[in-house]
Design an enzyme around this catalytic site. Structure first.
Site, PDB file in Angstrom:
ATOM      1  N   LYS A  77     -39.814   1.655 -16.049  1.00 46.03           N
ATOM      2  CA  LYS A  77     -40.597   1.440 -14.826  1.00 46.03           C
ATOM      3  C   LYS A  77     -42.046   1.212 -15.240  1.00 46.03           C
ATOM      4  CE  LYS A  77     -41.580   3.587 -10.315  1.00 46.03           C
ATOM      5  NZ  LYS A  77     -41.271   4.709  -9.400  1.00 46.03           N
ATOM      6  N   SER A 154     -39.621   3.574  -4.788  1.00 42.31           N
ATOM      7  CA  SER A 154     -40.435   2.623  -5.487  1.00 42.31           C
ATOM      8  C   SER A 154     -39.849   2.137  -6.815  1.00 42.31           C
ATOM      9  CB  SER A 154     -41.811   3.237  -5.778  1.00 42.31           C
ATOM     10  OG  SER A 154     -41.672   4.357  -6.641  1.00 42.31           O
ATOM     11  N   SER A 178     -38.041   8.167  -4.924  1.00 37.28           N
ATOM     12  CA  SER A 178     -38.057   6.859  -5.572  1.00 37.28           C
ATOM     13  C   SER A 178     -37.040   6.623  -6.677  1.00 37.28           C
ATOM     14  CB  SER A 178     -39.443   6.563  -6.131  1.00 37.28           C
ATOM     15  OG  SER A 178     -40.270   6.144  -5.084  1.00 37.28           O
TER      16      SER A 178
HETATM   17  N1  GLN Z   1     -41.260   6.428  -0.318  1.00 37.94           N
HETATM   18  C1  GLN Z   1     -42.098   7.511  -0.708  1.00 37.94           C
HETATM   19  C2  GLN Z   1     -43.533   7.049  -0.718  1.00 37.94           C
HETATM   20  O1  GLN Z   1     -43.764   5.984  -0.312  1.00 37.94           O
HETATM   21  C3  GLN Z   1     -41.673   8.043  -2.056  1.00 37.94           C
HETATM   22  C4  GLN Z   1     -42.120   7.223  -3.177  1.00 37.94           C
HETATM   23  C5  GLN Z   1     -41.841   7.843  -4.515  1.00 37.94           C
HETATM   24  O2  GLN Z   1     -40.969   8.693  -4.642  1.00 37.94           O
HETATM   25  N2  GLN Z   1     -42.622   7.443  -5.504  1.00 37.94           N
HETATM   26  O3  GLN Z   1     -44.421   7.719  -1.105  1.00 37.94           O
END
Ligand code: GLN
Length: 501
Positions: A77, A154, A178
């Protein structure tokens, strides 16, 4: 040979029996990455660097000093800093940024550690903020089950790399879902370990008290193999836990109760009523309930539990995560890293212009919310209040774990939506995280494993949540399930394509 349909376990066998070399595997996957550029999963590829690593991996294998991961390709990532690939965290503000060092996770998995070969960096929501991978400066990532749909976020690039057969392994990070949510939406397996189990050193910070790295792959067994190499104490991360790790593969294939022939006899699965209420789409509910029936067939007992503050996890998370983000992201000021505006007046103007040009809309929104909730006069009303509820949410899990060994439920309320469907309504987007945020707020390990298909033939995952340090047990249960079902083996249309090196 269709190497992209093989698990890490199988590839490892093929490498050690010399059926394939690390260099052949690397070339095979690089070719697939080139051919699927439309998915927009990878943001930086350097065939030269990958092949240098693959050659070194082959040398290790030839010397007989290989681990079970030596020569296996991995996609990182883009939130993990890498010496030989650009690191942008999905943001224009870090365009062309080259790190002078590798993140701890990258080093642990790479040639200095387990011997994996890096295929490049994968796309993500900007600074890991998002649930659809549409918030990337490199553009939206496409779901290989239906390219008009989002892969989740994400860690969308990571999930797509696995689901499309572009890499057998990927790293992800999970601040509020995410790893689990894109894993669910793309039909792959991923685990977010206990907070502090994996070092955050070199992982660009979003919300430091919630961020946690974890593996994404086809199977629970592959995730266990990867976690063995990722987990552990790191003196360079002060929140990294100084508790010995265990062999996360040790319980795989073993029954829950040592003296039982049924694999899950004695396991008590808690079903939180708040996870099966209004808002959960019928198709997702049906797939998750069918998985629960399967667990029962394997001997597990289901008990109703309650996580009464589930609904509050959204406001609590969307106060705390932006608060931490607003502080963490202040380092991007046009001086030390990345983008600096071409034209500016004084120093303050340079900061303003560089940040205005460099950050995307969602990141700006969160910096504003975070700055607001931390400001004098609002700190007590929002930030402190949210911290208090966070504590109650963690306690609710402990109450539930009095009655059960693990908790099961959906990962997300619906299957992957269409690209562009929710981008204009952030509140709607935040609701996607309703089932995933609480484990992060509590610091608990949680995972997603494929459990069927919902509307439009899109994948659905089941979420398993455990108590602190129960990663091995979660993986054991998911592995037992994957021995009885084949959802994790169903190939996306992209993974069905090609095969010859
Ligand atoms: N969807 C959540 C956010 O927008 C979680 C994102 C994540 O776990 N990095 O913050």
């Amino acid at each position: 040979m269709s190497w992209h349909t093989k698990t890490i376990k199988e590839l490892s066998g093929a490498l050690s029996s010399k059926e394939v070399s690390a260099q052949e595997l690397a070339s095979y996957f690089l070719k697939r990455i080139r051919e699927t550029a439309d998915l927009n999963a990878f943001v930086d590829v350097s065939e030269e660097q990958t092949l240098i690593q693959a050659k070194e991996a082959d040398a290790l294998i030839a010397k007989g000093s290989a681990s079970s991961l030596t020569g296996i390709p991995v996609a990182h990532k883009d939130v993990f800093v890498t010496k030989n690939w650009k690191t942008t965290a999905g943001s224009k503000i870090l365009t062309n940024y080259m790190s002078p060092f590798d993140a701890h996770v990258v080093a642990q998995l790479g040639l200095q550690g387990a011997g994996m070969v890096c295929l490049g960096k994968v796309n993500m929501d900007e600074f890991a903020m998002g649930s659809s991978n549409e918030n990337s400066s490199a553009g939206a990532v496409k779901n290989p089950w239906d390219i008009l749909r989002v892969p989740g976020g994400s860690s969308g690039g990571s999930a797509v790399a696995i689901a499309a057969g572009l890499s057998p392994a990927a790293t992800g990070t999970d601040t509020g879902g995410s790893i689990r949510q894109p894993a669910s939406l793309c039909g792959i397996t991923g685990i977010k370990p206990t907070y502090g189990r994996v070092s955050r050193y070199g992982m660009i910070a979003y919300a430091s008290s919630l961020d946690q790295a974890g593996p994404m792959a086809k199977t629970a067994e592959d995730c266990a193999i990867l976690l063995n190499a990722m987990a552990g104490h790191d003196a360079k991360d002060s929140t990294s836990l100084d508790k010995p790790t265990e062999d996360y593969t040790a319980k795989l294939g073993k029954p829950w109760s040592p003296d039982s022939k049924e694999s899950l006899k004695g396991l008590r699965i808690g079903l939180p009523k708040e996870y099966f209420g209004e808002g959960l789409q019928q198709d997702v509910r049906a797939a998750v309930e069918a998985a629960i029936e399967q667990f029962k067939k394997m001997g597990a007992e289901c008990v109703p539990v309650s996580l009464p503050k589930t609904e509050l996890s959204i406001p609590v998370y969307y106060v705390l995560a932006p608060a931490e983000a607003s502080s963490n992201l202040s380092r991007f000021d046009g001086v030390r890293y990345g983008h600096r505006a071409d034209q500016y007046g004084d120093l303050l103007d340079m900061y303003k212009r560089s940040r205005s040009e460099g950050f995307g809309a969602e990141v700006k929104r969160r910096i504003l919310i975070g700055t607001y909730v931390l400001s004098h006069g609002y700190y007590d009303a929002y930030y402190l209040k949210a911290q208090r509820i966070r504590r109650i949410i963690a306690q609710d899990f402990q109450n539930a774990f009095q009655q059960c060994d693990i908790i099961a439920g959906p990962v997300a309320p619906s299957v992957a939506g269409k690209i562009g469907e929710k981008t204009s309504d952030p509140t709607q987007m935040y609701l996607e995280d309703i089932y995933t945020l609480s484990p992060n707020l509590a610091g608990l390990p949680a995972m997603s494993a494929p459990c069927g298909f919902g509307a439009n033939g899109m994948p659905v995952g089941i979420q398993l949540i455990g108590n602190y340090f129960s990663e091995a047990s979660l993986l054991q249960v998911a592995h037992a399930y994957q021995q009885e079902t084949d959802w994790h083996q169903t190939l996306s249309p992209f993974a069905k394509k090609g095969g010859v090196a």
